[in-house]
Structure formats: C-alpha cells, structure tokens
Design a protein around this motif. Structure first.
Motif, PDB file in Angstrom:
ATOM      1  N   ALA A 192      -2.157 -39.811 -19.586  1.00 56.27           N
ATOM      2  CA  ALA A 192      -2.349 -38.445 -20.078  1.00 56.27           C
ATOM      3  C   ALA A 192      -1.552 -37.463 -19.225  1.00 56.27           C
ATOM      4  N   MET A 193      -1.679 -37.593 -17.899  1.00 48.80           N
ATOM      5  CA  MET A 193      -0.983 -36.683 -16.996  1.00 48.80           C
ATOM      6  C   MET A 193       0.525 -36.867 -17.077  1.00 48.80           C
ATOM      7  N   ASN A 194       0.966 -38.090 -17.317  1.00 48.28           N
ATOM      8  CA  ASN A 194       2.391 -38.354 -17.464  1.00 48.28           C
ATOM      9  C   ASN A 194       2.945 -37.670 -18.708  1.00 48.28           C
ATOM     10  N   ALA A 195       2.057 -37.374 -19.669  1.00 51.04           N
ATOM     11  CA  ALA A 195       2.445 -36.668 -20.894  1.00 51.04           C
ATOM     12  C   ALA A 195       2.090 -35.182 -20.818  1.00 51.04           C
ATOM     13  N   ASN A 196       1.897 -34.694 -19.588  1.00 51.65           N
ATOM     14  CA  ASN A 196       1.580 -33.277 -19.340  1.00 51.65           C
ATOM     15  C   ASN A 196       0.260 -32.841 -19.961  1.00 51.65           C
ATOM     16  N   LEU A 197      -0.700 -33.752 -20.016  1.00 48.61           N
ATOM     17  CA  LEU A 197      -2.054 -33.426 -20.459  1.00 48.61           C
ATOM     18  C   LEU A 197      -2.944 -33.374 -19.221  1.00 48.61           C
ATOM     19  N   ASN A 198      -3.627 -32.265 -19.040  1.00 53.48           N
ATOM     20  CA  ASN A 198      -4.524 -32.106 -17.895  1.00 53.48           C
ATOM     21  C   ASN A 198      -5.940 -32.456 -18.341  1.00 53.48           C
ATOM     22  N   PRO A 199      -6.523 -33.524 -17.774  1.00 55.53           N
ATOM     23  CA  PRO A 199      -7.850 -33.963 -18.228  1.00 55.53           C
ATOM     24  C   PRO A 199      -8.921 -32.883 -18.150  1.00 55.53           C
ATOM     25  N   THR A 200      -8.888 -32.076 -17.101  1.00 58.40           N
ATOM     26  CA  THR A 200      -9.953 -31.071 -16.950  1.00 58.40           C
ATOM     27  C   THR A 200      -9.766 -29.885 -17.892  1.00 58.40           C
ATOM     28  N   LYS A 201      -8.555 -29.687 -18.393  1.00 57.78           N
ATOM     29  CA  LYS A 201      -8.298 -28.555 -19.291  1.00 57.78           C
ATOM     30  C   LYS A 201      -8.132 -28.983 -20.747  1.00 57.78           C
ATOM     31  N   ASP A 202      -7.500 -30.130 -20.962  1.00 54.20           N
ATOM     32  CA  ASP A 202      -7.111 -30.515 -22.322  1.00 54.20           C
ATOM     33  C   ASP A 202      -8.050 -31.513 -22.999  1.00 54.20           C
ATOM     34  N   ALA A 203      -8.818 -32.260 -22.218  1.00 51.91           N
ATOM     35  CA  ALA A 203      -9.700 -33.268 -22.823  1.00 51.91           C
ATOM     36  C   ALA A 203     -10.897 -32.606 -23.497  1.00 51.91           C
ATOM     37  N   LEU A 204     -11.272 -33.109 -24.661  1.00 48.51           N
ATOM     38  CA  LEU A 204     -12.457 -32.615 -25.369  1.00 48.51           C
ATOM     39  C   LEU A 204     -13.727 -33.110 -24.689  1.00 48.51           C
ATOM     40  N   VAL A 205     -13.632 -34.292 -24.114  1.00 44.98           N
ATOM     41  CA  VAL A 205     -14.738 -34.850 -23.325  1.00 44.98           C
ATOM     42  C   VAL A 205     -14.116 -35.785 -22.299  1.00 44.98           C
ATOM     43  N   ILE A 206     -14.751 -35.891 -21.150  1.00 45.84           N
ATOM     44  CA  ILE A 206     -14.194 -36.699 -20.062  1.00 45.84           C
ATOM     45  C   ILE A 206     -15.242 -37.667 -19.544  1.00 45.84           C
ATOM     46  N   GLU A 207     -14.766 -38.798 -19.079  1.00 44.08           N
ATOM     47  CA  GLU A 207     -15.636 -39.846 -18.554  1.00 44.08           C
ATOM     48  C   GLU A 207     -16.418 -39.358 -17.337  1.00 44.08           C
ATOM     49  N   SER A 208     -17.634 -39.839 -17.212  1.00 42.74           N
ATOM     50  CA  SER A 208     -18.484 -39.447 -16.085  1.00 42.74           C
ATOM     51  C   SER A 208     -17.894 -39.914 -14.760  1.00 42.74           C
ATOM     52  N   LYS A 209     -18.122 -39.130 -13.717  1.00 41.12           N
ATOM     53  CA  LYS A 209     -17.665 -39.496 -12.376  1.00 41.12           C
ATOM     54  C   LYS A 209     -18.432 -40.689 -11.820  1.00 41.12           C
ATOM     55  N   GLU A 210     -19.474 -41.103 -12.505  1.00 40.00           N
ATOM     56  CA  GLU A 210     -20.251 -42.275 -12.079  1.00 40.00           C
ATOM     57  C   GLU A 210     -19.623 -43.575 -12.581  1.00 40.00           C
ATOM     58  N   SER A 211     -18.518 -43.478 -13.268  1.00 40.04           N
ATOM     59  CA  SER A 211     -17.850 -44.654 -13.826  1.00 40.04           C
ATOM     60  C   SER A 211     -17.501 -45.674 -12.737  1.00 40.04           C
ATOM     61  N   PRO A 212     -17.579 -46.984 -13.053  1.00 41.11           N
ATOM     62  CA  PRO A 212     -17.230 -48.020 -12.073  1.00 41.11           C
ATOM     63  C   PRO A 212     -15.738 -48.317 -11.998  1.00 41.11           C
ATOM     64  N   TYR A 213     -14.935 -47.576 -12.751  1.00 36.38           N
ATOM     65  CA  TYR A 213     -13.525 -47.948 -12.878  1.00 36.38           C
ATOM     66  C   TYR A 213     -12.643 -47.297 -11.807  1.00 36.38           C
ATOM     67  N   VAL A 214     -12.896 -47.624 -10.558  1.00 37.77           N
ATOM     68  CA  VAL A 214     -12.096 -47.105  -9.447  1.00 37.77           C
ATOM     69  C   VAL A 214     -10.745 -47.824  -9.403  1.00 37.77           C
ATOM     70  N   ASN A 215      -9.675 -47.070  -9.191  1.00 40.87           N
ATOM     71  CA  ASN A 215      -8.344 -47.661  -9.105  1.00 40.87           C
ATOM     72  C   ASN A 215      -8.129 -48.278  -7.728  1.00 40.87           C
ATOM     73  N   ILE A 216      -7.523 -49.450  -7.699  1.00 37.80           N
ATOM     74  CA  ILE A 216      -7.466 -50.277  -6.498  1.00 37.80           C
ATOM     75  C   ILE A 216      -6.036 -50.732  -6.167  1.00 37.80           C
ATOM     76  N   VAL A 217      -5.852 -51.135  -4.926  1.00 38.91           N
ATOM     77  CA  VAL A 217      -4.626 -51.826  -4.502  1.00 38.91           C
ATOM     78  C   VAL A 217      -4.852 -53.319  -4.693  1.00 38.91           C
ATOM     79  N   VAL A 218      -3.846 -53.993  -5.233  1.00 38.28           N
ATOM     80  CA  VAL A 218      -3.955 -55.416  -5.546  1.00 38.28           C
ATOM     81  C   VAL A 218      -2.821 -56.197  -4.896  1.00 38.28           C
TER      82      VAL A 218
END
Length: 257
Positions: A192-218
């Motif tokens: 989204a950000m790579n397409a100049n979409l700002n999640p906090t401004k442009d998203a109609l709804v956003i995933e909860s901060k309690e989500s388990p999907y943390v980005n990791i180093v592999v």
C-alpha cells in the motif's frame, strides 16, 4: 618518516577493507528496505557492508536465502514463513521481530464500508496466510463470518456473506493496481505504501495492533549465530530504530520490540 607513516595508513586501510563483511539482505521496498537503509551506517561501524536487494515478490527472496544467494531477508511474518517451509521444503527460521504492518481495506469508489453495495467485488491476496489474514480483517469489519475451525481460510470458508461479496484472489504486490476495477481491496501495508497509500489516512478500516503478524528477519537454519546476522539483529532492535519507525510512519507501522 612521513612516507612510511602514509604507507602504514594505506596498509591499515587495505586490511580494514579486506576484513569488512558484506551482508546481502533481501527486502520489499517500503518499509523494509527503508528500515535497512537506516541501520546501514550503524552496521558499517562494525565493518559490515549492508547490500540491500529489493524485491516486489514474496517467493524469490525466500528461495534466495535457502540457496545461499542472500544471507537473510526481511519482509514476512511467521505464519507466512511456516506455510512456505511446509509447501516448499525450505529450512528457513526467524531471528528477530521488528515491526507490525497493519493490513488495510482500501477503495477508490467508496468513502465508507457502509456504502458497500450488494455483490461488491473485493480483491484479496492469493497466498494462503495473507488471504486468511485479509478475511479476518473483513470479519473484524463485520462484513463476513468465517469457519474459525479452519486454520488458513479462503473464500470457501466464509459462513455468512450478507452483502454477497465477490472475491478476486490476486498476487499481493499487484493489489493496489486492482483498485480501479474492484470496490474494495485488502492490501498489505508495505505494498500500500509503495503505491503512495497511507494506511492511517487512506484505509477504510485497519487491522488491529493486537495482530500476531509481526514482520521478522529470516535466515537459513544453521546461520542464526553468524557474526553478521547477530550484528544485523542488534541493529534492528535499537531505540534509535524504534524512534525512526514511530516518527517516519506515524503509526501506520508499529515497532514490535
């Protein structure tokens, strides 16, 4: 004497360069490559040259780590990694968690989900973990209900769909391009950000901060304790980086350490 000193300094510089380590890390452009660029000077102080390889893809950077073409990558979360290892027979493991990118629902046709019409078309990621995650976002928005007994859900696992939403399963990186053709799209924050979409401004709804999907180093299993990887992990866990993420992304990306 001055000539000898100059020669000694040149020799020391050459030795230092020879001892420098190049660490090749694959990443998607935003925010992963930007985060790596921020920590590159810190790694340089430790004699590590960070070589960032940018991908708009979720498969190639994992295969490259497995094959040894990359030392590490930084773009995914644990559910995706687990599913990838299972399906591809790879031997990839997490080292550290860095941040959470809340997934969002976007549209060029409506300003609120309450405007969504019966039979609306929805584009979602086509890889198993992000597809299931996208459906969970729609569940949280009360648009659908799903079979919670299924671990990785697809549209076939939707149990209630009062608006008769029609789903298009699309490669995650190309989801922003579907916005002209669909009513809503559920998009990963990096794309989204790579397409100049700002999640906090442009998203109609956003995933909860309690989500388990943390980005990791592999890394490939067995490489976790290499000095270069340890230095990378340390650089990705500093207060300076936490401040950078908070200030640059204004809450659309959340530090996870």
């Amino acid at each position: 004497m001055k000539k000898l000193l100059a020669l000694s300094l040149v020799a020391a510089s050459l030795v230092s360069s020879a001892l420098a380590t190049t660490l090749k890390v694959g990443a998607t452009p935003v925010p992963h490559a930007e985060i790596l660029e921020f920590i590159a000077p810190e790694l340089k102080k430790s004699g590590i040259n960070l070589e960032i390889k940018v991908f708009n893809d979720y498969v190639i950077p994992n295969i490259a780590v497995e094959d040894g073409d990359l030392d590490a990558n930084f773009f995914q979360h644990i559910p995706y990694l687990d599913e990838f290892n299972k399906n591809k027979g790879t031997h990839l493991v997490k080292t550290v968690g860095v941040h959470l990118e809340p997934m969002g629902v976007y549209s060029k046709k409506i300003k609120s989900l309450s405007e969504l019409k019966n039979g609306a078309i929805v584009s979602i990621p086509n890889d198993p973990t992000n597809e299931s995650r996208a459906l969970d976002v729609l569940v949280s928005a009360k648009l659908i209900e799903v079979d919670t007994n299924v671990k990785l859900r697809t549209p076939l696992d939707i149990t209630k769909n009062p608006k008769n939403l029609k789903f298009k399963e699309i490669e995650a990186a190309t989801l922003p391009r579907t916005l002209d053709d669909v009513d809503i799209a559920v998009i990963n924050t990096n794309f989204a950000m790579n397409a100049n979409l700002n999640p906090t401004k442009d998203a109609l709804v956003i995933e909860s901060k309690e989500s388990p999907y943390v980005n990791i180093v592999v890394v490939k299993d067995g490489n976790q304790n290499k000095d270069g990887i340890k230095a990378l992990n340390k650089a990705l866990q500093t207060q300076a980086l936490k401040d950078f993420i908070t200030e640059k992304y204004k809450g659309s990306i959340v530090p996870a350490f």
